[in-house]
Motif scaffolding. Sequence first.
Motif: not given
Length: 102
Positions: A75-96
């Motif tokens: 249940e916790i893993q499923d909830w945290v995975s909802l934010y995976e896209g958020f962090w991937k996008e932020r990290i990609a923007k930071l890299k750029l």
Amino acid sequence: MRDVYDAVADPTRRKLLRMLADVEELPLHELTVHFQMGRTAVSKHLAILKDADLVITRRVGRETRYRLNAAPLKEIQDWVSLYEGFWKERIAKLKLLLEEKK
């Protein structure tokens, strides 16, 4: 039944879960030696984990043995995975941004 989020909110209970993840099962006295608290306090933490179905007990003579039941953690893993896209996008923007500043 206790809420799984409430059960894992405490660092002592997270440490107990981590210890139980490494073994098949442990008795209370073997768990207690890893904490600077008494047997009763550790037992209360284990009771909270049991109420959340994160720990399963088995009686062997006069001894209670504890083992991890990781299924409720999904249940916790499923909830945290909802934010995976958020962090991937932020990290990609930071890299750029960092590459542009070179």
